[in-house]
Design a protein around this motif. Structure first.
Motif, PDB file in Angstrom:
ATOM      1  N   THR A  93     -15.619  66.998  23.218  1.00 12.90           N
ATOM      2  CA  THR A  93     -16.275  68.162  22.716  1.00 12.90           C
ATOM      3  C   THR A  93     -16.387  69.064  24.151  1.00 12.90           C
ATOM      4  O   THR A  93     -16.068  68.896  25.387  1.00 12.90           O
ATOM      5  CB  THR A  93     -18.029  68.045  22.947  1.00 12.90           C
ATOM      6  OG1 THR A  93     -18.317  67.010  23.934  1.00 12.90           O
ATOM      7  CG2 THR A  93     -18.294  67.288  21.813  1.00 12.90           C
ATOM      8  N   SER A 141     -20.387  64.436  12.714  1.00 13.75           N
ATOM      9  CA  SER A 141     -20.544  64.572  13.671  1.00 13.75           C
ATOM     10  C   SER A 141     -22.705  65.149  13.005  1.00 13.75           C
ATOM     11  O   SER A 141     -22.461  66.359  11.680  1.00 13.75           O
ATOM     12  CB  SER A 141     -20.561  65.409  14.767  1.00 13.75           C
ATOM     13  OG  SER A 141     -21.773  65.890  15.267  1.00 13.75           O
ATOM     14  N   TYR A 154     -17.215  72.912  18.059  1.00 17.39           N
ATOM     15  CA  TYR A 154     -17.367  71.157  17.528  1.00 17.39           C
ATOM     16  C   TYR A 154     -18.428  71.455  16.245  1.00 17.39           C
ATOM     17  O   TYR A 154     -16.774  70.622  15.991  1.00 17.39           O
ATOM     18  CB  TYR A 154     -18.563  70.454  18.465  1.00 17.39           C
ATOM     19  CG  TYR A 154     -18.804  68.976  18.668  1.00 17.39           C
ATOM     20  CD1 TYR A 154     -17.153  68.099  18.695  1.00 17.39           C
ATOM     21  CD2 TYR A 154     -19.321  68.313  17.951  1.00 17.39           C
ATOM     22  CE1 TYR A 154     -17.347  66.517  18.109  1.00 17.39           C
ATOM     23  CE2 TYR A 154     -20.020  67.527  17.760  1.00 17.39           C
ATOM     24  CZ  TYR A 154     -17.922  66.497  17.591  1.00 17.39           C
ATOM     25  OH  TYR A 154     -18.429  65.032  17.633  1.00 17.39           O
ATOM     26  N   LYS A 158     -16.050  70.003  12.852  1.00 17.17           N
ATOM     27  CA  LYS A 158     -16.566  68.916  12.327  1.00 17.17           C
ATOM     28  C   LYS A 158     -16.803  69.665  10.857  1.00 17.17           C
ATOM     29  O   LYS A 158     -16.773  68.607   9.777  1.00 17.17           O
ATOM     30  CB  LYS A 158     -17.587  68.391  12.744  1.00 17.17           C
ATOM     31  CG  LYS A 158     -17.289  67.385  14.533  1.00 17.17           C
ATOM     32  CD  LYS A 158     -16.447  66.316  14.037  1.00 17.17           C
ATOM     33  CE  LYS A 158     -15.917  65.453  15.232  1.00 17.17           C
ATOM     34  NZ  LYS A 158     -15.155  64.891  14.971  1.00 17.17           N
ATOM     35  N   ALA A 183     -20.861  60.941   9.479  1.00 13.54           N
ATOM     36  CA  ALA A 183     -22.239  61.765  10.815  1.00 13.54           C
ATOM     37  C   ALA A 183     -22.992  61.107  11.885  1.00 13.54           C
ATOM     38  O   ALA A 183     -24.309  60.775  10.830  1.00 13.54           O
ATOM     39  CB  ALA A 183     -22.516  63.045   9.689  1.00 13.54           C
ATOM     40  N   ASN A 238     -28.529  58.601  11.989  1.00 12.97           N
ATOM     41  CA  ASN A 238     -28.677  59.415  13.108  1.00 12.97           C
ATOM     42  C   ASN A 238     -30.190  58.985  12.942  1.00 12.97           C
ATOM     43  O   ASN A 238     -30.915  59.752  13.939  1.00 12.97           O
ATOM     44  CB  ASN A 238     -28.859  60.687  12.294  1.00 12.97           C
ATOM     45  CG  ASN A 238     -28.942  61.281  11.541  1.00 12.97           C
ATOM     46  OD1 ASN A 238     -30.343  60.879  10.848  1.00 12.97           O
ATOM     47  ND2 ASN A 238     -28.345  62.152  10.127  1.00 12.97           N
TER      48      ASN A 238
END
Length: 243
Positions: A93, A141, A154, A158, A183, A238
């Motif tokens: 990143t 991500s 980023y 992704k 992710a 997540n």
């Protein structure tokens, strides 16, 4: 010798994935790294301590010639080796608001996160097609599916890998090759060590950051025979922040 290659496998999520694959499977684990040789050796030792076998495979995923040379040399030295599982985990990143983003910050993030996926996967896909078997798991991500301020570069990289995952899955499914993406959200690792966990975890329904091992269990499942009817999927991990 059946192998699983984990790019960026020496630290953080990559290390946890390398170790989990060693525990859950009989694969010879190929731990890729770019420059942190000490961390790579520690990861390999953890793999061996867990009863697995592995090798170090240094190369920069963003350098196409380096990728081809490293993988070609490994194949020449190990003609019986077959890479059945590829985990595209290597990533960087360089965050900042788009209006002030330097071209180098855009280029380097795209080169590693997106072109790195192409360089490694493109080199290995032919043998998977010939062998009629493969597992490709791309670590993307939360930023790539939801977007995130300060991470346009980023998120772009992704998000592109998310789209590539879905498209490639449709191309190679008939050859018994699955292609999926994982992710992660906020996971405790090198990438998140500068974030304010106390403040950010308030956004997460489970009220905590995730652990690399939790991502690794999911990747290990997708790499197994048990996940043989799952392909073209993007699986969020997540804590409920985006689902």
């Amino acid at each position: 010798m059946k192998c699983a290659l984990v790019t960026g496998g020496s630290r953080g999520i990559g290390k946890a994935i390398s170790l989990q694959l060693a525990v859950d499977s009989d694969y010879h684990i190929l731990v890729n790294y770019r420059k942190d040789q000490t961390a790579a050796h520690e990861t390999l030792k953890s793999v061996e301590d867990a009863g697995g076998k592995g090798s170090l495979l240094p190369f920069d995923v963003s350098n196409r010639e380096e990728v081809v040379k490293a993988l070609g040399t490994f194949q020449e030295k190990n003609p019986e080796a077959v890479v059945e599982v590829l985990v595209n985990n290597a990533g960087i990143t360089k965050d900042g608001l788009f209006m002030w983003m330097k071209p180098e910050a855009w280029d380097s993030v795209i080169n590693t996160n997106l072109n790195g996926f192409f360089n490694v996967t493109h080199h290995l896909i032919q043998n998977m097609l010939m062998n009629r078997y493969g597992r490709i798991i791309n670590i993307v991500s939360l930023a790539g599916v939801k977007g995130n301020a300060g991470q346009v570069n980023y998120a772009a990289a992704k998000g592109a890998v998310v789209a590539a995952t879905k498209s490639l899955a449709q191309e190679v499914g008939k050859r018994n090759i699955t292609v999926n993406a994982v992710a992660p959200g906020f996971i405790n690792s090198d990438m998140t060590e500068d974030l304010d966990e106390k403040e950010l975890k308030k956004m997460v329904p489970l009220n905590r950051f995730g652990q690399p091992e939790e991502v690794a269990h999911l990747v290990s499942f997708l790499a197994s025979e048990k996940a043989s009817y799952i392909t073209g999927e993007v699986i969020n991990i997540n804590g409920g922040i985006y689902s």
